[in-house]
Design an enzyme around this catalytic site. Structure first.
Site, short mmCIF file in Angstrom:
data_model
loop_
_atom_site.label_atom_id
_atom_site.label_comp_id
_atom_site.label_asym_id
_atom_site.label_seq_id
_atom_site.Cartn_x
_atom_site.Cartn_y
_atom_site.Cartn_z
N ALA A 128 -2.93 -1.41 -3.43
CA ALA A 128 -2.86 -2.12 -2.15
C ALA A 128 -2.89 -1.25 -0.90
CB ALA A 128 -1.62 -3.00 -2.11
N PRO A 130 -3.89 1.00 2.22
CA PRO A 130 -2.77 1.00 3.17
C PRO A 130 -2.21 -0.38 3.51
CG PRO A 130 -4.82 1.27 4.36
CD PRO A 130 -5.19 1.27 2.89
N GLY A 131 -2.86 -1.46 3.03
CA GLY A 131 -2.29 -2.78 3.25
C GLY A 131 -3.22 -3.82 3.83
N GLY A 132 -4.49 -3.48 4.06
CA GLY A 132 -5.40 -4.44 4.67
C GLY A 132 -5.52 -5.73 3.89
N LYS A 133 -5.77 -5.62 2.60
CA LYS A 133 -5.97 -6.83 1.79
C LYS A 133 -4.65 -7.54 1.50
CE LYS A 133 -10.22 -4.98 -0.17
NZ LYS A 133 -10.10 -3.71 0.59
N GLU A 151 1.24 0.13 -5.00
CA GLU A 151 0.46 1.37 -4.84
C GLU A 151 1.06 2.44 -5.74
OE1 GLU A 151 -1.94 4.24 -4.28
OE2 GLU A 151 -2.38 2.30 -3.33
N ARG A 156 1.19 7.10 -0.31
CA ARG A 156 0.47 5.91 0.14
C ARG A 156 1.33 4.66 0.02
NH1 ARG A 156 -4.95 5.72 0.59
NH2 ARG A 156 -5.13 3.79 -0.62
N ASP A 202 -8.59 -3.67 -5.95
CA ASP A 202 -9.49 -2.90 -5.09
C ASP A 202 -9.42 -1.46 -5.57
OD1 ASP A 202 -11.27 -2.61 -2.83
OD2 ASP A 202 -9.62 -1.62 -1.80
N CYS A 255 -15.52 0.01 -2.55
CA CYS A 255 -16.30 0.32 -1.35
C CYS A 255 -17.49 1.18 -1.76
CB CYS A 255 -15.45 0.98 -0.27
SG CYS A 255 -14.66 2.52 -0.76
#
Length: 407
Positions: A128, A130-133, A151, A156, A202, A255
């Protein structure tokens, strides 16, 4: 499909360099055709990244006079990248700076994960930071849902915990979605078998989608790294697959652009672990308004998982290494409103000298909590978490509401 930890190995073809690895250019030409690959490579090397933000509607109810991100409610493209560091509203969790393509997870959650007010869900964001999703999921899930943001890398995990605390800390009352931040490996979720409705993976990847933002990622890319990442990604999903209930949803994302880490892995998951591919999508710079991103929505087969005897979610959470909160919000603690300059000073952990009642107080900006302090005499002792402080001595004043000036 061969050994379960290995898939097809990428072939190597070369073409013009344009500053990108020849092996990468060959993979893109094979996968997308010469014209699309050429446009992608040109965009990666000769265009600027977009800047986009997502508003936390539970804290900031504004409409910005900007282009919206079409696949994510409450998200906007910015014409330029401001100095977000010096916006107290960012530190208060009023919005999050997130790459637009990765927000497509919102579209998949709304379409496939029963998030539209039907029932509370149990969700696990496996990788997860840095936390965007995770902040995205927290804003989408129905009231009463539980979100575990995990994480594996300790440093992190601290960043993830900070961002989730800021996003879910409310001025009054509790955040409607319960959030737990953990620091565990994917294989540590043995107690969660059949408890999770929505699993987001992710996974770490070869970073092709970061080429435009990070030239170091270009230097570190290799065909061998793609193959290594592909095997690692399969291992991560395989380790966690059991947590999904029968019929649960996996959103698998990277990504990257290449099919080895993307389409081939999605099909491997379906065929080897037991799932149905509902949707997949690639985002390509030069074609889409965002960075490189791939997401696949996969429904776990009803027959692949326990139908009964599932442990309770609370007992499963108790087996995790849960990250502690930096501070608690004690009901009834006086609130002290800070000006912009005082708020930035507080976030730098500088001395605060404003009128306040004696004892513990919560320092706020525009009604949103920044952190605690203790008023002693004519000063407030700054108790903002040291690891969260603004370290830059440079000041470039900015507030997200400044963008409304042009509306």
């Amino acid at each position: 499909m061969g050994n379960k930890r290995k898939g097809k190995q990428p072939s190597v073809k070369t073409c013009g360099t344009d500053g990108l690895p020849p092996g990468f250019l060959g993979l893109m030409s094979e996968q997308y055709g010469a014209e699309t690959a050429s446009g992608l490579c040109h965009a990666l090397m000769h265009s600027e990244p977009e800047t986009s933000i997502r508003i936390n509607r539970r804290k900031l109810d504004i409409e910005l006079p900007l282009d919206r991100v079409p696949w994510c409610r409450d998200a906007y493209y910015l014409a330029a990248r401001p100095t977000f560091t010096f916006d107290p509203l960012l530190h208060a969790g009023a919005y999050y700076v997130q790459e637009a393509s990765s927000m497509y997870v919102a579209e998949m959650v709304c379409r496939y994960a029963e998030s539209g007010g039907k029932r509370p869900l149990a969700a696990l964001d496996l990788c997860a930071a840095p936390g965007g999703k995770s902040t995205l999921l927290a804003g989408l899930l129905h009231e009463g849902s539980t979100l575990i943001s995990n994480e594996a890398i300790p440093k992190r995990a601290h960043i993830l915990s900070e961002n989730m605390q800021k996003w879910t800390r409310m001025p009054h009352g509790d955040y409607p979605v319960r959030n737990v931040v953990s620091n565990n490996n994917p294989a540590d979720f043995h107690a969660f078998t059949g408890t999770i409705d929505l699993l987001l993976a992710d996974v770490p990847c070869s970073g092709e989608g970061m080429f435009r933002k990070d030239r170091q990622a270009v230097k570190e890319w290799s065909v061998e790294a793609v193959a290594t990442c592909q095997a690692r990604q399969r291992g991560i999903v395989e380790d966690a697959w059991h947590v999904l209930r029968p019929g649960g949803l996996l959103i698998y994302s990277t990504c990257t652009f290449n099919r080895y880490e993307d389409e081939y892995n999605a099909r491997w998951i379906c065929q080897t672990l037991g799932g149905e591919l509902l949707e997949e999508r690639h985002f390509l710079p030069g074609r889409d308004r965002g960075e490189g991103f791939y997401a696949a929505a996969i429904r776990k087969h009803e027959a692949h998982g326990p139908a009964s005897g599932v442990a309770s979610l609370d007992s499963a959470i108790s087996t995790l290494n849960v990250m502690p909160k930096a501070f608690d919000i004690v009901e009834g603690t006086p609130r002290v409103e800070l000006s912009y300059q005082d708020a930035v000073g507080y976030l730098r952990r500088e001395a605060v000298r404003v009128e306040a009642p004696a004892g513990m107080v919560l320092l706020c900006h525009r009604g949103l909590i920044l952190g605690p302090g203790k008023c002693v005499g004519n000063r407030i002792n700054n108790l903002y978490p040291t690891e969260w402080r603004i370290r830059s001595g440079h000041a470039a004043p900015f507030c997200i509401t400044d963008l409304l000036a042009g509306s």
